[in-house]
Motif scaffolding. Structure first.
Motif, PDB file in Angstrom:
ATOM      1  N   LYS A 125      28.720  40.849  30.669  1.00 23.43           N
ATOM      2  CA  LYS A 125      29.674  41.955  30.793  1.00 23.43           C
ATOM      3  C   LYS A 125      29.972  42.175  32.261  1.00 23.43           C
ATOM      4  N   GLU A 126      31.252  41.968  32.646  1.00 22.77           N
ATOM      5  CA  GLU A 126      31.637  42.039  34.053  1.00 22.77           C
ATOM      6  C   GLU A 126      31.589  43.461  34.596  1.00 22.77           C
ATOM      7  N   GLU A 127      31.962  44.409  33.763  1.00 23.23           N
ATOM      8  CA  GLU A 127      32.006  45.805  34.225  1.00 23.23           C
ATOM      9  C   GLU A 127      31.705  46.735  33.059  1.00 23.23           C
ATOM     10  N   ILE A 128      30.726  47.616  33.248  1.00 18.92           N
ATOM     11  CA  ILE A 128      30.320  48.565  32.215  1.00 18.92           C
ATOM     12  C   ILE A 128      30.690  49.969  32.666  1.00 18.92           C
ATOM     13  N   SER A 129      31.307  50.715  31.788  1.00 19.45           N
ATOM     14  CA  SER A 129      31.671  52.090  32.117  1.00 19.45           C
ATOM     15  C   SER A 129      30.433  52.977  32.102  1.00 19.45           C
ATOM     16  N   SER A 171      40.608  37.767  44.679  1.00 17.26           N
ATOM     17  CA  SER A 171      39.402  38.040  43.892  1.00 17.26           C
ATOM     18  C   SER A 171      38.222  37.189  44.339  1.00 17.26           C
ATOM     19  N   TYR A 172      38.476  35.983  44.878  1.00 15.88           N
ATOM     20  CA  TYR A 172      37.377  35.067  45.179  1.00 15.88           C
ATOM     21  C   TYR A 172      36.687  35.347  46.512  1.00 15.88           C
ATOM     22  N   ASP A 173      37.376  35.931  47.478  1.00 13.62           N
ATOM     23  CA  ASP A 173      36.724  36.205  48.768  1.00 13.62           C
ATOM     24  C   ASP A 173      36.915  37.634  49.257  1.00 13.62           C
ATOM     25  N   LYS A 270      40.397  40.688  38.764  1.00 15.20           N
ATOM     26  CA  LYS A 270      39.616  39.975  37.756  1.00 15.20           C
ATOM     27  C   LYS A 270      40.014  38.516  37.649  1.00 15.20           C
ATOM     28  N   GLY A 271      41.006  38.096  38.412  1.00 16.84           N
ATOM     29  CA  GLY A 271      41.502  36.731  38.311  1.00 16.84           C
ATOM     30  C   GLY A 271      42.697  36.691  37.379  1.00 16.84           C
ATOM     31  N   MET A 277      50.919  35.307  36.043  1.00 21.08           N
ATOM     32  CA  MET A 277      51.512  34.921  37.322  1.00 21.08           C
ATOM     33  C   MET A 277      52.935  34.405  37.140  1.00 21.08           C
ATOM     34  N   ASN A 278      53.162  33.638  36.086  1.00 23.33           N
ATOM     35  CA  ASN A 278      54.523  33.136  35.828  1.00 23.33           C
ATOM     36  C   ASN A 278      55.494  34.276  35.543  1.00 23.33           C
TER      37      ASN A 278
END
Length: 324
Positions: A125-129, A171-173, A270-271, A277-278
């Motif tokens: 889980k990337e982010e938990i409230s 997001s990566y750096d 989050k990427g 993006m398109n």
């Protein structure tokens, strides 16, 4: 056995002893070389086997409007990991799985985590409230299977508001990509720190220490007034391609700046997906039309013409002029 035969046996024994003594001497010399000449090299290799270094990200500075209201900020978020090596029972693991799938909607596969081999620590889980975290801790106050990690995350609470002026970060750096985020990246970023960790053979952390602490970045107060900005956002609908700028006539400060169509900077945290993006590219939503688009001056240039006419006494404040 005659005397000559005995001498041959002595000679053979002598050379045999000499051979073994030579081997021992060579081993001793080799050991000395390893201990003395290559000590530093092997010490470093040995240390790397159980020592890990982790970068401590600095708290990125906030971006505020002229009245101190937050447009972009950085705050803590909680990530959840599943640990392979722990003392948890299988029954408790199943209870945790049911809770995660029913409450946190993680859609985990029980067979993957319980019956098959998994990495030592897997992000689930990337982010938990705060509400989700409270429910989990209330249900499982004592457990060893899940690990919670607090990290910092860039946040744009107003979403699309002033998105082109503020910009977004990679997001990566975590470096600024566009807008103020990019122009003032070094001022906002601060200095990262380093954490040293000692791990065992299973990769579990047994000791940790802060080598150097991180230094938070600086806040930036812009000239944007969110009251004015919100009015412009409402007037310039996203179905229209264009831009709008409001400036302070006395100081020239930008009080509101809108480009349409707009985008949500949170998408990049989050990427962003290829489809998203398109879509942004088809609408040219990432282009800041306030500075990069070419528009004819139109009626705005009438101010220039009027001032020139007044200065040259061609007209006065009571004159009427028909525009064609």
């Amino acid at each position: 056995m005659n005397k000559e035969g005995i001498e041959k046996i002595h000679i053979r024994c002598f050379f045999t002893y000499l051979f073994f003594i030579s081997i021992l001497v060579l081993l001793w010399l080799y050991t000395c070389i390893l201990q003395i000449a290559y000590f530093s090299s092997y010490e470093i290799k040995s240390t790397k086997n159980f020592t890990r270094y982790k970068k401590l990200d600095a708290l990125r500075g906030s971006i505020l409007d002229c009245k101190g209201r937050i447009i972009a900020t950085t705050g803590p978020v909680v990530r959840m990991f599943w640990k392979k090596k722990c003392k948890s029972s299988k029954n408790l693991d199943l209870q945790i799985f049911d809770f995660l799938n029913e409450t946190l909607y993680t859609n985990l596969d029980k067979s993957f985590f319980i019956e098959k081999s998994v990495p030592i620590k897997t992000l689930i889980k990337e982010e938990i409230s705060i509400d989700e975290l409270s429910m989990f801790l209330e249900r499982f106050p004592v457990q060893d299977r899940l690990e919670l990690e607090i990290v910092t995350k860039r946040m744009y609470p107003l979403k699309k508001v002033a998105c082109h002026a503020i910009g977004y970060i990679y997001s990566y750096d975590q470096n600024g990509a566009t807008g103020i985020e990019r122009m003032c990246d070094s001022f906002l970023s601060g200095e990262s720190g380093t954490q040293k960790m000692v791990v065992n053979a299973f990769g579990e952390i047994v000791e940790s220490d802060i080598v150097s602490g991180s230094k938070g970045g600086n806040n930036i107060i812009t000239t944007i007034d969110l009251d004015v900005q919100n009015i412009l956002e409402e007037i310039l609908d996203e179905s229209i391609s264009g831009c709008a700028i409001v400036m302070d006539p006395d100081s020239g400060a930008l009080r509101g700046i809108v480009s349409s169509p707009r985008f949500d900077p949170n998408m990049f945290l989050k990427g962003i997906s290829i489809d998203e993006m398109n879509l942004l590219r088809r609408n040219n939503a990432l282009m800041n039309r306030c500075f990069k688009a070419l528009y004819p001056p139109a009626s705005i240039f009438k101010l220039v013409s009027t001032i020139a006419m007044l200065e040259e006494s061609i007209a006065n404040s009571d004159s009427l002029w028909r525009c064609r």
